[in-house]
Design a protein around this motif. Structure first.
Motif, PDB file in Angstrom:
ATOM      1  N   GLN A 248       0.803  -1.219   0.000  1.00 33.74           N
ATOM      2  CA  GLN A 248       0.000   0.000   0.000  1.00 33.74           C
ATOM      3  C   GLN A 248       0.838   1.271   0.000  1.00 33.74           C
ATOM      4  OE1 GLN A 248      -3.401   0.202  -0.217  1.00 33.74           O
ATOM      5  NE2 GLN A 248      -3.378  -2.005  -0.529  1.00 33.74           N
ATOM      6  N   LEU A 249       1.977   1.246   0.685  1.00 30.42           N
ATOM      7  CA  LEU A 249       2.739   2.473   0.904  1.00 30.42           C
ATOM      8  C   LEU A 249       3.975   2.613   0.032  1.00 30.42           C
ATOM      9  CD1 LEU A 249       2.549   2.484   4.803  1.00 30.42           C
ATOM     10  CD2 LEU A 249       1.174   3.846   3.229  1.00 30.42           C
ATOM     11  N   ILE A 250       4.460   1.491  -0.536  1.00 36.26           N
ATOM     12  CA  ILE A 250       5.688   1.569  -1.331  1.00 36.26           C
ATOM     13  C   ILE A 250       5.471   1.049  -2.744  1.00 36.26           C
ATOM     14  CG2 ILE A 250       8.070   0.769  -1.532  1.00 36.26           C
ATOM     15  CD1 ILE A 250       8.199   0.701   1.497  1.00 36.26           C
ATOM     16  N   THR A 251       5.087  -0.206  -2.886  1.00 34.06           N
ATOM     17  CA  THR A 251       4.931  -0.805  -4.214  1.00 34.06           C
ATOM     18  C   THR A 251       3.913  -0.053  -5.049  1.00 34.06           C
ATOM     19  OG1 THR A 251       5.410  -2.948  -3.225  1.00 34.06           O
ATOM     20  CG2 THR A 251       4.487  -2.942  -5.439  1.00 34.06           C
ATOM     21  N   LYS A 252       2.826   0.340  -4.416  1.00 27.88           N
ATOM     22  CA  LYS A 252       1.785   1.069  -5.132  1.00 27.88           C
ATOM     23  C   LYS A 252       2.314   2.391  -5.667  1.00 27.88           C
ATOM     24  CE  LYS A 252      -2.837   3.005  -4.520  1.00 27.88           C
ATOM     25  NZ  LYS A 252      -3.934   3.285  -3.579  1.00 27.88           N
ATOM     26  N   GLN A 253       3.146   3.079  -4.882  1.00 32.54           N
ATOM     27  CA  GLN A 253       3.697   4.359  -5.330  1.00 32.54           C
ATOM     28  C   GLN A 253       4.589   4.168  -6.549  1.00 32.54           C
ATOM     29  OE1 GLN A 253       3.099   7.522  -3.942  1.00 32.54           O
ATOM     30  NE2 GLN A 253       4.158   8.157  -5.804  1.00 32.54           N
TER      31      GLN A 253
END
Length: 279
Positions: A248-253
């Motif tokens: 949610q916080l890294i891969t998605k970005q």
């Protein structure tokens, strides 16, 4: 060179940029008191249109004055937010900002893990909400301001039973612990298991009205749960919640950045193909 093709693509890009700006403004306003102001602006705009259609000269004049002075009032009221947005624009490139954001998010995840492991083993109840795209200002105002760096020790001490800040939610915004002891809306859903208490209902409640990510630790069982987008994920072990947080916080970005640049490059390719070889 076929100028009509260039103008058409330019107009399309112009519309997309305006749409994107409007979308981002709506996302920023959602969940804040500014929504009420936005509704007021819409009401004034509707009154102005009606006054022009039916020839209400006085009403039209008054709405013009409200609009003219309202722009100045909005700049004054939202001066901190405007300054913050301009500071973001001046910090550097999109790629650099995304990389820095991922580094900060990874640090936050590790500190959250430290706190979760400690509190889960000792069955210390906790409620931690992470702001995503939707603003949480209305809920931040209900808490006690901390504006502190995110550390596992701070989160643990906040939720120690019978301390002043343990009752309520910690809200994390912009990689900072914004407030503690904040009130979140309680869900009225009948799908929530009866054995779950107020913390879980608050976690589900905030996920129903915003896109926030909320971590819940049960004081009865030590069970770790996460809510997001009106979904309750229960019984998560360390591997489960670490993977979820990073997604949610890294891969998605990263994925969003790749999609953004891919789209931009595709636009340039289409422009080159439509104008190549033409005079």
């Amino acid at each position: 060179m076929n100028w009509s093709n260039i103008l058409t693509l330019s107009n399309l890009l112009d519309i997309l940029v305006v749409w994107f700006i409007i979308y981002e403004v709506i996302i920023l306003l959602k969940g804040t008191k500014a929504v009420q102001l936005f509704r007021g602006v819409l009401v004034i705009a509707i009154v102005k249109i009606i006054s022009v259609i039916f020839g209400f000269t006085t009403v039209s004049y008054l709405t013009d004055q409200v609009i003219n002075w309202g722009v100045i009032a909005i700049i004054i009221i939202f001066q901190p937010e405007i300054r913050r947005g301009l500071e973001h624009l001046g910090r550097g490139s999109i790629i650099k900002h995304a990389q820095n954001q991922n580094v900060e998010n990874e640090k936050m995840i590790l500190e959250l893990d430290k706190a979760i492991q400690y509190m889960s083993k000792r069955r210390i109840g906790a409620l931690m909400t992470i702001q995503m795209d939707t603003g949480l200002e209305d809920y931040i105002e209900t808490g006690i301001k901390l504006d502190a760096d995110i550390t596992g020790e701070l989160l643990i001490n906040t939720f120690i039973p019978n301390t002043p800040l343990h009752d309520g939610a910690v809200i994390i915004s912009n990689n900072r612990v914004a407030v503690a002891a904040a009130y979140l809306p309680l869900s009225q859903s009948n799908l929530i298991p009866k054995e779950l208490g107020t913390r879980h209902r608050a976690a589900v409640g905030i996920s129903e009205v915003t896109d926030a990510l909320t971590i819940v630790i049960s004081e009865e069982t030590g069970e770790v749960s996460i809510t997001k987008n009106n979904e309750l994920l229960r019984g998560m072990n360390k591997d489960d919640y670490m993977k979820f947080l990073r997604d949610q916080l890294i891969t998605k970005q990263d994925s969003m950045n790749k999609n953004l640049f891919t789209t931009i490059f595709n636009w340039f390719d289409k422009i080159k193909q439509s104008t190549g070889g033409q005079k």
